[in-house]
Design an enzyme around this catalytic site. Structure first.
Site, PDB file in Angstrom:
ATOM      1  N   TYR A  29      46.062  53.378  42.190  1.00 41.55           N
ATOM      2  CA  TYR A  29      45.139  52.514  41.459  1.00 41.55           C
ATOM      3  C   TYR A  29      44.280  53.283  40.453  1.00 41.55           C
ATOM      4  O   TYR A  29      43.680  52.680  39.566  1.00 41.55           O
ATOM      5  CB  TYR A  29      44.210  51.766  42.433  1.00 41.55           C
ATOM      6  CG  TYR A  29      44.861  50.571  43.084  1.00 41.55           C
ATOM      7  CD1 TYR A  29      45.825  50.738  44.070  1.00 41.55           C
ATOM      8  CD2 TYR A  29      44.513  49.274  42.719  1.00 41.55           C
ATOM      9  CE1 TYR A  29      46.433  49.640  44.673  1.00 41.55           C
ATOM     10  CE2 TYR A  29      45.113  48.173  43.316  1.00 41.55           C
ATOM     11  CZ  TYR A  29      46.066  48.368  44.285  1.00 41.55           C
ATOM     12  OH  TYR A  29      46.658  47.289  44.873  1.00 41.55           O
ATOM     13  N   LYS A  67      52.425  57.679  55.005  1.00 39.78           N
ATOM     14  CA  LYS A  67      53.882  57.867  54.963  1.00 39.78           C
ATOM     15  C   LYS A  67      54.091  59.371  54.871  1.00 39.78           C
ATOM     16  O   LYS A  67      54.640  59.890  53.893  1.00 39.78           O
ATOM     17  CB  LYS A  67      54.426  57.088  53.754  1.00 39.78           C
ATOM     18  CG  LYS A  67      55.918  56.995  53.652  1.00 39.78           C
ATOM     19  CD  LYS A  67      56.557  56.059  54.652  1.00 39.78           C
ATOM     20  CE  LYS A  67      58.070  56.204  54.532  1.00 39.78           C
ATOM     21  NZ  LYS A  67      58.807  55.565  55.630  1.00 39.78           N
ATOM     22  N   ASP A  73      55.596  51.802  57.067  1.00 41.71           N
ATOM     23  CA  ASP A  73      56.660  50.835  57.368  1.00 41.71           C
ATOM     24  C   ASP A  73      56.584  50.405  58.837  1.00 41.71           C
ATOM     25  O   ASP A  73      56.672  49.214  59.157  1.00 41.71           O
ATOM     26  CB  ASP A  73      58.045  51.379  56.986  1.00 41.71           C
ATOM     27  CG  ASP A  73      58.317  52.800  57.468  1.00 41.71           C
ATOM     28  OD1 ASP A  73      57.391  53.444  58.025  1.00 41.71           O
ATOM     29  OD2 ASP A  73      59.452  53.276  57.288  1.00 41.71           O
ATOM     30  N   ASP A  84      46.455  47.607  50.365  1.00 43.47           N
ATOM     31  CA  ASP A  84      46.657  46.353  49.642  1.00 43.47           C
ATOM     32  C   ASP A  84      47.780  45.554  50.295  1.00 43.47           C
ATOM     33  O   ASP A  84      47.636  44.361  50.590  1.00 43.47           O
ATOM     34  CB  ASP A  84      46.995  46.655  48.171  1.00 43.47           C
ATOM     35  CG  ASP A  84      47.286  45.390  47.395  1.00 43.47           C
ATOM     36  OD1 ASP A  84      46.493  44.441  47.490  1.00 43.47           O
ATOM     37  OD2 ASP A  84      48.331  45.342  46.703  1.00 43.47           O
ATOM     38  N   ASP A 116      47.663  41.900  53.036  1.00 46.22           N
ATOM     39  CA  ASP A 116      48.300  40.593  52.835  1.00 46.22           C
ATOM     40  C   ASP A 116      49.142  40.243  54.063  1.00 46.22           C
ATOM     41  O   ASP A 116      49.146  39.090  54.515  1.00 46.22           O
ATOM     42  CB  ASP A 116      49.178  40.583  51.569  1.00 46.22           C
ATOM     43  CG  ASP A 116      48.447  40.017  50.352  1.00 46.22           C
ATOM     44  OD1 ASP A 116      47.228  40.250  50.240  1.00 46.22           O
ATOM     45  OD2 ASP A 116      49.093  39.350  49.518  1.00 46.22           O
TER      46      ASP A 116
HETATM   47  C1  IPM Z   1      43.418  42.698  46.203  1.00 46.13           C
HETATM   48  C2  IPM Z   1      44.165  42.297  44.957  1.00 46.13           C
HETATM   49  C3  IPM Z   1      43.856  43.315  43.866  1.00 46.13           C
HETATM   50  C4  IPM Z   1      44.357  44.662  44.331  1.00 46.13           C
HETATM   51  C5  IPM Z   1      44.403  42.966  42.486  1.00 46.13           C
HETATM   52  C6  IPM Z   1      43.973  41.581  42.046  1.00 46.13           C
HETATM   53  C7  IPM Z   1      44.031  43.999  41.462  1.00 46.13           C
HETATM   54  O1  IPM Z   1      45.529  42.204  45.207  1.00 46.13           O
HETATM   55  O2  IPM Z   1      42.180  42.750  46.139  1.00 46.13           O
HETATM   56  O3  IPM Z   1      44.047  42.944  47.226  1.00 46.13           O
HETATM   57  O4  IPM Z   1      45.552  45.000  44.145  1.00 46.13           O
HETATM   58  O5  IPM Z   1      43.565  45.412  44.884  1.00 46.13           O
HETATM   59 MN    MN Z   2      46.049  42.490  47.311  1.00 46.98          MN
END
Ligand code: IPM
Ligand code: MN
Length: 358
Positions: free
Chosen positions: A139, A189, A221, A245, A249
């Site tokens: 990032y 990793k 993984d 990140d 999710d």
């Molecule tokens: C998150 C989002 C962000 C990230 C994006 C929108 C830049 O996916 O906050 O998880 O990748 O950090």
């Molecule tokens: Mn994200």
């Protein structure tokens, strides 16, 4: 004694951002009224419209102003009519970097009344936090493209990891583990990314030894597999920016979806920190009243906790959690009203199937 008061910068942003932020504000206001503090909201109209009109995602003068608030509440940024990366890098990531918000704290919790896609999982089975490093890794923005468009085109995206950056987030994660069950899992990793992995592993081992937390390790993984197969094995996960990140999710999915996933972008040493739901701007449902405000409300709870308003934070969390069973039957605003009522009164909302159901 002067009443307590806090200034909160609000970046409602795009898509469903403004809708969910409005409900988060209501809940926080109700908590302020109940626990005796005031919130002074300052709106910043940053996001797609501002960028399309001015070409500026985050003017320097606005950034300077934001440095002076006590905390920032953000809804969501991004819209299909803005090229990918413009608002993500120019607004959200710029705020994370410029304010040095090096911890991205993401609770992964399955609340009662929310169903997980995992079979046989009960609400107590998923309760962990991910501490995602938030200012480094891929990032950081190091890289480039040469010979663009031609057959010799080459692109690099260099991951930057520093000893200081790794150590400070590991220290935060170790302290968080001590507040909880005392178990810290490093996710990386190291079998492939031997340079950065080695730095993380050596630093984590040293921090664990110094702080007395029990440290274990999972490859990224394998951590995905465990999050699905055996989420109860985790208490606090600490990991780099990109793994964090992706993992969060997946964490949101196993905990019943993005509707309840909150996050805090923290600099534990300085003000202001930034609080936002993990979900995006969801342009497909913007304006329909179908967005779930709970993730934004829970982000406001993290905000209040960070300001030191522990009781208020707990009340906001309890109000949101109490409203969850049957939440899908309510509009964004109706659910927000129910949460605010619960926060104000200290009771829990009862499902009535009344005229606020959609
Ligand atoms: C998150 C989002 C962000 C990230 C994006 C929108 C830049 O996916 O906050 O998880 O990748 O950090
Ligand atoms: Mn994200």
């Amino acid at each position: 004694m002067a009443p307590r008061g806090y200034t909160v910068g609000v970046i409602a942003g795009d898509g469903i951002g403004p809708e969910v932020v409005a409900e988060a504000r209501k809940a926080a206001e109700a908590a302020g009224a109940r626990f005796g503090f005031g919130l002074d909201w300052v709106d910043y109209d940053l996001g797609a419209d501002r960028w399309l009109a001015t070409g500026d995602a985050l003017p320097d003068a606005v950034l300077e102003e934001l440095r002076g608030v006590d905390a920032i509440l953000l809804g969501a940024v991004g819209r299909p009519d803005v090229p990918p990366g413009v608002l993500e890098r120019g607004l959200l990531l710029r705020l994370r970097f410029e304010l040095d918000l090096y911890v991205n704290l993401r609770p992964v919790k399955l609340y009662p009344g929310v169903s997980s896609p995992l079979a046989d999982v009960k609400s107590d089975d998923i309760d962990l936090v991910v501490v995602r490093e938030n200012t480094e890794g891929v990032y950081a923005g190091a890289g480039g493209t040469v010979h663009r468009g031609g057959p010799a085109e080459a692109a690099t995206e260099t991951s930057i990891e520093t000893r200081a950056g790794v150590e400070r987030v590991l220290r935060y994660a170790a302290a968080k583990a001590k507040e909880r069950a005392g178990r810290l899992t490093l996710v990386h990793k190291t079998n492939v990314l031997v340079h950065a992995g080695g730095l993380w592993q050596r630093t984590a081992t040293a921090v664990a030894a110094e702080t007395g937390v029990a440290l274990d390790y999972a490859h990224a993984d394998a951590a995905c597999l465990y999050l699905v197969n055996d989420p109860g094995r985790f208490d606090v996960i600490v990991t780099d920016n990109l793994f964090g990140d992706i993992l969060t999710d997946l964490g949101a999915a196993v905990a019943g979806g993005l509707g309840t996933a909150a996050s805090a972008n923290l600099n534990p040493q300085s003000s202001p920190s930034l609080f936002e739901p993990v979900h995006g701007s969801a342009p497909d449902i913007a304006g329909t009243g179908r967005a779930n405000p709970v993730a934004a409300v829970l982000s406001a709870s993290l905000l209040l906790d960070h300001l030191g308003e522990r009781e208020a934070a707990a009340a906001v969390e309890a109000g949101a959690v109490a409203a969850l069973p049957g939440a899908a039957g309510y509009s964004t605003q109706a659910l927000g009203d129910r949460i605010a009522t619960a926060v104000a009164g200290g009771g829990s909302p009862h499902r009535s199937g009344g005229d606020d159901a959609v």
